[in-house]
Design an enzyme around this catalytic site. Structure first.
Site, PDB file in Angstrom:
ATOM      1  N   GLU A 292       0.826  -1.182   0.000  1.00 38.72           N
ATOM      2  CA  GLU A 292       0.000   0.000   0.000  1.00 38.72           C
ATOM      3  C   GLU A 292       0.874   1.251   0.000  1.00 38.72           C
ATOM      4  O   GLU A 292       1.976   1.262   0.540  1.00 38.72           O
ATOM      5  CB  GLU A 292      -0.926   0.007   1.204  1.00 38.72           C
ATOM      6  CG  GLU A 292      -0.198  -0.082   2.507  1.00 38.72           C
ATOM      7  CD  GLU A 292      -1.137  -0.304   3.693  1.00 38.72           C
ATOM      8  OE1 GLU A 292      -2.239  -0.833   3.484  1.00 38.72           O
ATOM      9  OE2 GLU A 292      -0.763   0.061   4.794  1.00 38.72           O
TER      10      GLU A 292
ATOM     11  N   CYS B 258       3.378   8.338   1.011  1.00 41.01           N
ATOM     12  CA  CYS B 258       3.913   7.431   2.010  1.00 41.01           C
ATOM     13  C   CYS B 258       4.101   6.075   1.333  1.00 41.01           C
ATOM     14  O   CYS B 258       3.132   5.485   0.863  1.00 41.01           O
ATOM     15  CB  CYS B 258       2.884   7.373   3.141  1.00 41.01           C
ATOM     16  SG  CYS B 258       3.254   6.207   4.413  1.00 41.01           S
TER      17      CYS B 258
ATOM     18  N   CYS C 152       6.417  -7.024   8.093  1.00 39.94           N
ATOM     19  CA  CYS C 152       7.549  -6.488   8.863  1.00 39.94           C
ATOM     20  C   CYS C 152       7.990  -7.555   9.864  1.00 39.94           C
ATOM     21  O   CYS C 152       7.148  -8.267  10.410  1.00 39.94           O
ATOM     22  CB  CYS C 152       7.128  -5.222   9.606  1.00 39.94           C
ATOM     23  SG  CYS C 152       8.487  -4.330  10.381  1.00 39.94           S
TER      24      CYS C 152
ATOM     25  N   CYS D 286       6.289  -4.111  16.747  1.00 37.80           N
ATOM     26  CA  CYS D 286       5.909  -2.991  17.601  1.00 37.80           C
ATOM     27  C   CYS D 286       4.436  -3.176  17.970  1.00 37.80           C
ATOM     28  O   CYS D 286       3.612  -3.431  17.090  1.00 37.80           O
ATOM     29  CB  CYS D 286       6.133  -1.678  16.866  1.00 37.80           C
ATOM     30  SG  CYS D 286       7.828  -1.506  16.289  1.00 37.80           S
TER      31      CYS D 286
ATOM     32  N   CYS E 120       1.460  -1.274  16.230  1.00 41.50           N
ATOM     33  CA  CYS E 120       1.458  -1.201  14.760  1.00 41.50           C
ATOM     34  C   CYS E 120       0.803  -2.429  14.150  1.00 41.50           C
ATOM     35  O   CYS E 120       1.154  -3.562  14.483  1.00 41.50           O
ATOM     36  CB  CYS E 120       2.890  -1.076  14.255  1.00 41.50           C
ATOM     37  SG  CYS E 120       2.999  -1.092  12.449  1.00 41.50           S
TER      38      CYS E 120
ATOM     39  N   CYS F 228      -1.254   2.892   8.972  1.00 46.98           N
ATOM     40  CA  CYS F 228      -0.340   1.815   8.590  1.00 46.98           C
ATOM     41  C   CYS F 228      -1.019   0.452   8.574  1.00 46.98           C
ATOM     42  O   CYS F 228      -1.642   0.065   9.545  1.00 46.98           O
ATOM     43  CB  CYS F 228       0.810   1.743   9.580  1.00 46.98           C
ATOM     44  SG  CYS F 228       1.737   3.240   9.617  1.00 46.98           S
TER      45      CYS F 228
HETATM   46  N1  SAH Z   1       9.118   0.764  10.080  1.00 43.54           N
HETATM   47  C1  SAH Z   1       9.328   2.159  10.028  1.00 43.54           C
HETATM   48  C2  SAH Z   1       8.435   2.884   9.030  1.00 43.54           C
HETATM   49  C3  SAH Z   1       6.992   2.449   8.930  1.00 43.54           C
HETATM   50  S1  SAH Z   1       5.938   2.883  10.259  1.00 43.54           S
HETATM   51  C4  SAH Z   1       9.194   2.766  11.392  1.00 43.54           C
HETATM   52  O1  SAH Z   1       8.769   2.076  12.297  1.00 43.54           O
HETATM   53  O2  SAH Z   1       9.571   3.921  11.540  1.00 43.54           O
HETATM   54  C5  SAH Z   1       5.619   4.618  10.042  1.00 43.54           C
HETATM   55  C6  SAH Z   1       5.214   5.345  11.315  1.00 43.54           C
HETATM   56  O3  SAH Z   1       3.867   5.029  11.704  1.00 43.54           O
HETATM   57  C7  SAH Z   1       6.081   4.969  12.506  1.00 43.54           C
HETATM   58  O4  SAH Z   1       6.448   6.095  13.255  1.00 43.54           O
HETATM   59  C8  SAH Z   1       5.168   4.075  13.287  1.00 43.54           C
HETATM   60  O5  SAH Z   1       5.587   4.000  14.602  1.00 43.54           O
HETATM   61  C9  SAH Z   1       3.825   4.745  13.093  1.00 43.54           C
HETATM   62  N2  SAH Z   1       2.676   3.889  13.408  1.00 43.54           N
HETATM   63  C10 SAH Z   1       2.565   2.553  13.266  1.00 43.54           C
HETATM   64  N3  SAH Z   1       1.343   2.127  13.668  1.00 43.54           N
HETATM   65  C11 SAH Z   1       0.659   3.231  14.058  1.00 43.54           C
HETATM   66  C12 SAH Z   1      -0.664   3.450  14.569  1.00 43.54           C
HETATM   67  N4  SAH Z   1      -1.510   2.443  14.726  1.00 43.54           N
HETATM   68  N5  SAH Z   1      -1.023   4.715  14.876  1.00 43.54           N
HETATM   69  C13 SAH Z   1      -0.174   5.747  14.667  1.00 43.54           C
HETATM   70  N6  SAH Z   1       1.083   5.613  14.202  1.00 43.54           N
HETATM   71  C14 SAH Z   1       1.504   4.355  13.895  1.00 43.54           C
HETATM   72 FE1  SF4 Z   2       7.533  -2.553  11.567  1.00 44.85          FE
HETATM   73 FE2  SF4 Z   2       5.362  -1.198  12.321  1.00 44.85          FE
HETATM   74 FE3  SF4 Z   2       7.429  -1.363  13.972  1.00 44.85          FE
HETATM   75 FE4  SF4 Z   2       7.613   0.158  11.766  1.00 44.85          FE
HETATM   76  S1  SF4 Z   2       6.243   0.511  13.510  1.00 44.85           S
HETATM   77  S2  SF4 Z   2       9.134  -1.306  12.541  1.00 44.85           S
HETATM   78  S3  SF4 Z   2       6.374  -1.087  10.346  1.00 44.85           S
HETATM   79  S4  SF4 Z   2       6.169  -3.099  13.257  1.00 44.85           S
END
Ligand code: SAH
Ligand code: SF4
Length: 382
Positions: free
Chosen positions: A110, A124, A131, A135, A138, A360
């Site tokens: 996406e 984006c 991944c 986290c 996420c 995301c």
């Molecule tokens: N893996 C990389 C880039 C992708 S995530 C990273 O972690 O930086 C892009 C951003 O979206 C990151 O800052 C992540 O922490 C945030 N993010 C992920 N899930 C989210 C959610 N449910 N609500 C708000 N931000 C989120």
């Molecule tokens: Fe992976 Fe989501 Fe963590 Fe970014 S925030 S490293 S996409 S699990």
């Protein structure tokens, strides 16, 4: 909101030619050499074709008017200028556009175009399918890694957004898509080589000409890759910080066990080209009752001392089954004021595309759900 399901005409599906859009200058050159382009003219031909692909966005060989017909025919027999299939496109009432692209069977990614009030807009992009990091906040983190995207697949996401926005040929003014952020699915610094190659292609002045300072790579903190990214790509850096002490960060981001905050902050201090004009963005997702108190804000301020930094406060975007809630608006504002008073810009990222779930990892799961219910409906009918 409008949703379009698109499928390509059958002749495109049967195309087994090598696709050139998305490839680097070096790869395009190697392919031209393969079909016997005169070595003396190879550099010039590569530049011409590179420019047609990336500056004009052409999709037909016959559009390349400065390439002689016999060569165009030879090129067309072997190479295609096509794009992959857009499985789904959604447009939000606020102008946010979300795409689900099928790069190959089972490889769906996406990308989200987010227009800004100030006539800029960011796409984006995703760097991986799924991944490996988990986290807790996420949704992508709940999806296993399928594979890294190739540099070509990363560049194609940008080309396809420009197709959809009607932004060919490249102009310097009036572009809606001005910035690129690697904040889609996946961890870009677990795919650093392809990310760097993709940035080289999109930054090329004779092509899409997206300046390196308008490209931001967001990482959860893969410390050993940070310096190389800066040296090779000159891109802006964003760190998904989300907690300013190791104990809490470990709980919500397991990568912190491997690369704790002290190492991460050191890598930030050493980031090539860092200055007040080129600050690092620290992303901080606001999780109710977890990381959003004044004590947490003070910890954050202390951690960032001496680093040219800005803080992006991100309201948590919940997904079905997510273990957190978003902090209250007043709590987010109070947190922002504290950080701001300490001298760090701390904008609150306004939620965009809420109506199309432009967070995301969500489009993919939504469309999977939709397809599952569609399958059930069809099964019932038969
Ligand atoms: N893996 C990389 C880039 C992708 S995530 C990273 O972690 O930086 C892009 C951003 O979206 C990151 O800052 C992540 O922490 C945030 N993010 C992920 N899930 C989210 C959610 N449910 N609500 C708000 N931000 C989120
Ligand atoms: Fe992976 Fe989501 Fe963590 Fe970014 S925030 S490293 S996409 S699990």
């Amino acid at each position: 909101m409008s949703t379009t399901l698109i499928s390509n005409p059958p002749e495109q599906q049967a195309d087994d030619r090598i696709r050139l859009p998305g490839l680097s200058r070096a790869d395009i050159s190697a392919h031209l050499a393969e079909i016997g382009v005169d070595p003396k003219k190879l550099k010039m031909r590569t530049s011409q074709i590179f420019q047609w692909i990336y500056n004009f966005g052409v999709t037909e060989w016959d559009q390349m008017t400065n390439v002689a017909k016999p060569l165009r025919e030879k090129l067309a027999a072997r190479f295609s200028l096509s794009r992959p299939e857009i499985v789904e496109r959604q447009i939000s009432v606020d102008g946010t556009r979300k795409y689900l692209v099928r790069m190959a069977p089972g490889i769906e990614v996406e990308s989200v175009f987010i227009p800004d009030v100030s006539k800029t807009g960011a796409l984006c992009v995703s760097s991986q399918v799924g991944c490996t990091l988990t986290c807790k906040f996420c949704h992508t983190g709940t999806q296993r890694l399928v594979r890294n995207l190739t540099a070509q697949e990363i560049v194609l996401q940008i080309m396809m957004a420009r197709d959809d926005l009607g932004e060919w040929p490249t102009t310097t003014d009036n572009r809606k898509l001005t910035n690129i952020v690697f904040m889609g699915m996946g961890e870009p610094l677990y795919n650093t080589d392809n990310v760097i190659e993709a940035i080289d292609t999109i930054a090329d002045d004779t092509g899409m000409a997206i300046g390196r300072r308008r490209v931001t790579v967001s990482t959860s903190g893969v410390v050993p890759e940070i310096e190389r990214l800066g040296e090779k790509s000159n891109a802006m850096l964003a760190i998904s910080l989300h907690a300013a002490n190791d104990e809490l960060r470990e709980q919500i981001m397991p990568i912190n066990r491997k690369y704790p905050l002290a190492e991460l902050m050191q890598a930030c201090r050493n980031y090539p080209g860092l200055s007040n004009a080129r600050r690092i963005t620290f992303e901080y997702v606001m999780l109710k009752g977890i990381n959003d108190s004044p004590k947490h804000a003070r910890e954050l301020i202390k951690l960032l001392q001496g680093i040219p930094a800005k803080v992006n406060l991100i309201p948590f975007n919940p997904w079905p089954g997510s273990p957190y809630e978003c902090s209250d608006w007043e709590t987010i504002e109070r947190f922002g004021v504290l950080v701001n008073k300490a001298g760090f810009a701390s904008p609150i990222r306004t939620p965009r595309g809420r109506d199309i779930l432009a967070a995301c990892g969500q489009l993919k799961s939504e469309s999977e759900k939709m397809r599952a219910s569609e399958k059930r409906r069809l099964a019932k009918e038969n």
